[in-house]
Motif scaffolding. Structure first.
Motif, PDB file in Angstrom:
ATOM      1  N   ASP B 144       0.833  -1.196   0.000  1.00 14.21           N
ATOM      2  CA  ASP B 144       0.000   0.000   0.000  1.00 14.21           C
ATOM      3  C   ASP B 144       0.879   1.263   0.000  1.00 14.21           C
ATOM      4  O   ASP B 144       0.574   2.241  -0.695  1.00 14.21           O
ATOM      5  CB  ASP B 144      -0.922  -0.014   1.223  1.00 14.21           C
ATOM      6  CG  ASP B 144      -2.144   0.852   1.015  1.00 14.21           C
ATOM      7  OD1 ASP B 144      -2.917   0.570   0.085  1.00 14.21           O
ATOM      8  OD2 ASP B 144      -2.320   1.824   1.770  1.00 14.21           O
ATOM      9  N   ARG B 169      -5.267  11.624   1.563  1.00 13.08           N
ATOM     10  CA  ARG B 169      -5.377  10.214   1.140  1.00 13.08           C
ATOM     11  C   ARG B 169      -4.065   9.720   0.544  1.00 13.08           C
ATOM     12  O   ARG B 169      -3.602   8.632   0.854  1.00 13.08           O
ATOM     13  CB  ARG B 169      -6.468  10.071   0.080  1.00 13.08           C
ATOM     14  CG  ARG B 169      -7.846   9.750   0.610  1.00 13.08           C
ATOM     15  CD  ARG B 169      -8.722   9.100  -0.455  1.00 13.08           C
ATOM     16  NE  ARG B 169      -8.917   9.924  -1.636  1.00 13.08           N
ATOM     17  CZ  ARG B 169      -9.831  10.898  -1.751  1.00 13.08           C
ATOM     18  NH1 ARG B 169     -10.621  11.187  -0.749  1.00 13.08           N
ATOM     19  NH2 ARG B 169      -9.952  11.573  -2.872  1.00 13.08           N
ATOM     20  N   ALA B 170      -3.494  10.546  -0.341  1.00 17.59           N
ATOM     21  CA  ALA B 170      -2.244  10.140  -1.000  1.00 17.59           C
ATOM     22  C   ALA B 170      -1.102  10.064   0.012  1.00 17.59           C
ATOM     23  O   ALA B 170      -0.279   9.147  -0.026  1.00 17.59           O
ATOM     24  CB  ALA B 170      -1.920  11.120  -2.135  1.00 17.59           C
ATOM     25  N   ARG B 173      -0.520   7.023   2.257  1.00 11.55           N
ATOM     26  CA  ARG B 173       0.279   5.930   1.699  1.00 11.55           C
ATOM     27  C   ARG B 173       1.770   6.243   1.796  1.00 11.55           C
ATOM     28  O   ARG B 173       2.529   5.495   2.391  1.00 11.55           O
ATOM     29  CB  ARG B 173      -0.128   5.676   0.250  1.00 11.55           C
ATOM     30  CG  ARG B 173      -1.488   5.034   0.171  1.00 11.55           C
ATOM     31  CD  ARG B 173      -1.801   4.558  -1.247  1.00 11.55           C
ATOM     32  NE  ARG B 173      -2.809   3.527  -1.206  1.00 11.55           N
ATOM     33  CZ  ARG B 173      -3.842   3.444  -2.021  1.00 11.55           C
ATOM     34  NH1 ARG B 173      -3.978   4.316  -3.013  1.00 11.55           N
ATOM     35  NH2 ARG B 173      -4.734   2.487  -1.905  1.00 11.55           N
TER      36      ARG B 173
END
Lengths: 328, 328
Positions: B144, B169-170, B173
């Motif tokens: 992920d 969100r990015a 990761r």
């Protein structure tokens, strides 16, 4: 609550292969050891779960439609193993591990449970003709789906009503939308290439599609979930936000509307996005179309699916234990 | 903006092995082909990136601390390959694929790039003594993390300022917190067993820890990101929410405070949670402690880390291309 209307301004379509595919799929689940005779078969036929394939992939026909039926049918059967009582919990967890290993390249062990061998065969068919890059990212989407089930088991043991955000996080895994959207590329015989597929613009489209489907599903399954004492977004909103049930239902309807609007807005931005990242416009248009079709297809299937009725429902699909190693 | 203060009510600690581990780690990155001589070495020593290990894992010493230094050092070197110019983009994407394959069980190909072989060796050390269940879920966390980098490449090509939610969100990761929290179990020599590890209560703790670290990092690296024209949460808030820069910085500080508070509240609920799910209280307490230590350790390291200074900074770690197959 299947009578509740949702605003989904996407054309309604269905694959012309539905009737043929339904008959053939029933033979497949039987041959794969996923559905036995008698009551299990009656429940499976009643549920019409695999029909979702013809609604969600309206351009798929022949073997492609068959693959969609088998994978979607498998997902519903797998899902219901988790509602079949506590004595299956350990086996269900073990099976999530075995499925993860299959996806990472190990063939299933001899005598593996039917739910594992059936998935392994579907996964070979799903990967046929696809690039190593697509395979890598789709394995990740499947494993992420599988990771949602231990969460469901642990949260039930915890006995807590999750707050709406946590409930949504968990559902984004178990709803299975991401692998299904990868399936849409496979049966559409195209691929969004890397790194374009990974762009936040497309990620936001996938997320909006996923949330639209989740929110519709939460309404469709609310009465069934309430009857079974299972988690549901409506209950989470009632419990944590102090809403009346009707207000909570309305809130979830608004989530559907907002998610669909967000999806359509992002979809209309695909030509500009494609120019910026240097992607083939036709591929992006097909991808946007495939995601839209799945949202609409879920909508159309979910309204009528007898899976979510509570009156005269013969019971879930978890009658037979599909998690045990086979003697043969 | 390293002078900005954050409210992190967690005790400050550092491993007594820091000095020894720093020296040894410098030999390791050299032997692994990750840092050559001259300017590259000067930049690496200046950056002090691997010191984060001693702050983030204050109970780790000896070989365990060495593993933390090597993995964290590797992550920073890998990160900076993506800021080294467009001509490395295709190689960086290919390397993400190779690393994914290594995690899924394939040994690196002969002559694989140093960034791949170094990771493969770390991954063997990281997995030593851990259960199949831990290995499965930790592979997923690493993959992920790797999936975040093509997103960064695609979003830069798109040339868009992501909205704050998409930016976060990015970053969830690429920040790499999830594999780092799994590393905390490995060097603490304990495991949170399945399905308890998957419970939404623990997932919410991981997410809060991750968001606290991201928000601090966005402030620490803001001036550097602005100078390089890179994405940053402060810029996203200015662009999308119409905030002045100082207001945006304040908003990010509030995100740190809210995330840390949420983490600590969930941590204080661990005894009740453990009773409900039947988990060993000592294991949950260690896990909560390890996550807390990493939040505080990141805070302490980030305030002083020369990586984020803009004055007198010799340049990033991406001077040498670590992505090319080796001739030897």
């Amino acid at each position: 609550m299947q009578e509740i209307e949702f605003a989904v301004p996407i054309p309604s379509r269905v694959s012309p292969g539905l009737d043929r595919a339904r008959e053939r799929h029933l033979r497949w689940v039987t041959d794969a050891g996923l559905v036995g005779g008698g009551e299990a078969r009656r429940r499976y036929e009643f549920s019409q779960v695999a029909d979702i394939a013809a609604h969600g992939f309206p351009d798929a026909t022949g073997e492609d439609l068959d693959l969609c039926c088998d994978l979607l049918g498998w997902m519903f059967l797998f899902d219901d193993q988790f509602d079949a009582g506590d004595e299956r919990k350990a086996d269900a967890l073990a099976v999530c591990g075995q499925l993860t290993d299959v996806l990472r390249g190990g063939p299933p062990a001899p005598g593996a449970p039917p739910i594992v061998t059936a998935f392994a065969r579907c996964w070979v068919r799903m990967g046929t003709g696809m690039s190593p890059a697509w395979l890598r990212r789709t394995v990740h989407d499947w494993v992420d789906y599988l990771a949602g089930w231990p969460t469901k088991i642990a949260d039930r043991a915890h006995g807590v009503v999750l707050d709406p955000a946590a409930h949504l996080r968990a559902r984004r895994r178990t709803i299975g939308c991401r692998p299904v959207l990868a399936l849409a590329e496979r049966v559409g015989r195209f691929e969004v290439p890397p790194p374009v597929w990974h762009a936040s613009h497309l990620e936001a489209m996938r997320l909006a599609a996923c949330d639209a489907v989740i929110a519709m599903n939460e309404i469709h399954s609310y009465e069934k979930d309430r009857a079974g004492g299972y988690a549901n977004l409506v209950s989470a909103l009632v419990h944590h936000d102090g809403l009346a049930e009707s207000q909570a239902v309305q809130r979830v309807r608004e989530t559907v509307r907002d998610s669909v609007e967000s999806f359509l807005r992002l979809r209309s931005g695909l030509p500009d996005f494609g120019r910026a990242v240097g992607a083939e416009p036709a591929v992006l248009a097909r991808y946007g179309g495939a995601l839209a079709a799945y949202i609409r297809g879920y909508h159309d299937w979910g309204r009528g699916a007898l899976r979510y009725t509570t009156r005269g429902h013969p019971g879930d699909l978890g009658l037979e234990n599909l998690l045990m190693p086979r003697a043969d």
